[in-house]
Design a protein around this motif. Sequence first.
Motif, PDB file in Angstrom:
ATOM      1  N   ILE A  63     -30.289  12.760  11.976  1.00  0.00           N
ATOM      2  CA  ILE A  63     -30.658  11.693  11.051  1.00  0.00           C
ATOM      3  C   ILE A  63     -31.966  12.024  10.355  1.00  0.00           C
ATOM      4  O   ILE A  63     -32.095  11.886   9.140  1.00  0.00           O
ATOM      5  N   ALA A  64     -32.949  12.506  11.129  1.00  0.00           N
ATOM      6  CA  ALA A  64     -34.249  12.849  10.558  1.00  0.00           C
ATOM      7  C   ALA A  64     -34.131  14.007   9.571  1.00  0.00           C
ATOM      8  O   ALA A  64     -34.809  14.020   8.540  1.00  0.00           O
ATOM      9  N   SER A  65     -33.255  14.973   9.865  1.00  0.00           N
ATOM     10  CA  SER A  65     -33.112  16.096   8.937  1.00  0.00           C
ATOM     11  C   SER A  65     -32.438  15.666   7.634  1.00  0.00           C
ATOM     12  O   SER A  65     -32.790  16.157   6.560  1.00  0.00           O
ATOM     13  N   VAL A  66     -31.501  14.749   7.702  1.00  0.00           N
ATOM     14  CA  VAL A  66     -30.886  14.235   6.470  1.00  0.00           C
ATOM     15  C   VAL A  66     -31.916  13.442   5.656  1.00  0.00           C
ATOM     16  O   VAL A  66     -31.984  13.578   4.437  1.00  0.00           O
ATOM     17  N   LEU A  67     -32.744  12.642   6.328  1.00  0.00           N
ATOM     18  CA  LEU A  67     -33.793  11.904   5.621  1.00  0.00           C
ATOM     19  C   LEU A  67     -34.816  12.862   4.999  1.00  0.00           C
ATOM     20  O   LEU A  67     -35.279  12.637   3.879  1.00  0.00           O
ATOM     21  N   ALA A  68     -35.151  13.947   5.711  1.00  0.00           N
ATOM     22  CA  ALA A  68     -36.068  14.947   5.157  1.00  0.00           C
ATOM     23  C   ALA A  68     -35.424  15.660   3.965  1.00  0.00           C
ATOM     24  O   ALA A  68     -36.102  15.978   2.985  1.00  0.00           O
ATOM     25  N   LEU A  69     -34.126  15.904   4.046  1.00  0.00           N
ATOM     26  CA  LEU A  69     -33.406  16.521   2.931  1.00  0.00           C
ATOM     27  C   LEU A  69     -33.459  15.624   1.697  1.00  0.00           C
ATOM     28  O   LEU A  69     -33.711  16.086   0.582  1.00  0.00           O
ATOM     29  N   LEU A  70     -33.241  14.341   1.900  1.00  0.00           N
ATOM     30  CA  LEU A  70     -33.302  13.392   0.780  1.00  0.00           C
ATOM     31  C   LEU A  70     -34.712  13.285   0.211  1.00  0.00           C
ATOM     32  O   LEU A  70     -34.898  13.222  -1.009  1.00  0.00           O
ATOM     33  N   MET A  91     -35.682  21.866   1.718  1.00  0.00           N
ATOM     34  CA  MET A  91     -34.287  21.401   1.717  1.00  0.00           C
ATOM     35  C   MET A  91     -33.400  22.365   2.498  1.00  0.00           C
ATOM     36  O   MET A  91     -32.523  21.935   3.246  1.00  0.00           O
ATOM     37  N   LEU A  92     -33.633  23.670   2.351  1.00  0.00           N
ATOM     38  CA  LEU A  92     -32.862  24.653   3.119  1.00  0.00           C
ATOM     39  C   LEU A  92     -33.134  24.525   4.618  1.00  0.00           C
ATOM     40  O   LEU A  92     -32.218  24.624   5.440  1.00  0.00           O
ATOM     41  N   ASN A  93     -34.403  24.303   4.985  1.00  0.00           N
ATOM     42  CA  ASN A  93     -34.737  24.095   6.398  1.00  0.00           C
ATOM     43  C   ASN A  93     -34.065  22.842   6.948  1.00  0.00           C
ATOM     44  O   ASN A  93     -33.575  22.835   8.081  1.00  0.00           O
ATOM     45  N   ALA A  94     -34.054  21.785   6.163  1.00  0.00           N
ATOM     46  CA  ALA A  94     -33.418  20.540   6.615  1.00  0.00           C
ATOM     47  C   ALA A  94     -31.922  20.729   6.807  1.00  0.00           C
ATOM     48  O   ALA A  94     -31.349  20.250   7.791  1.00  0.00           O
TER      49      ALA A  94
END
Length: 125
Positions: A63-70, A91-94
């Motif tokens: 969930i946190a990685s999707v929020l960081a991606l956004l 974005m690539l890291n997320a």
Amino acid sequence: MQRLYTMFPDGRPGIGLALVRVALAVATLVEADAAGRALALPWLLPAVAAVAIALGLGLLAPIASVLALLASGAALRRADGLDAWICALAMLNALALFLLGPGAYSLDARIYGRRLVVMQDDDEP
């Protein structure tokens, strides 16, 4: 969480995933600080700081990685030059963190990781 990831790697791969989580958390905080000042949104930095802390600790990492991606995608829309490259790499890291999972050195592994259950026979004394 266990349904999302088949294992939580430890050793060198686990350390690598922990480093990816920390790098993504720092990049997300830097982007949020710049975006918050540019957009004059005082609530943005505390909200993204909570996501960054969750990323760093490996708590609810998908969930946190999707929020960081956004957040990185939103920052990319206003970025130019080097900032745009930083946003794209974040974005690539997320995305990598979302696909690989948090690793063994995370709170997700501690909370949702595999456990060995030993059943004892009632017939044995």
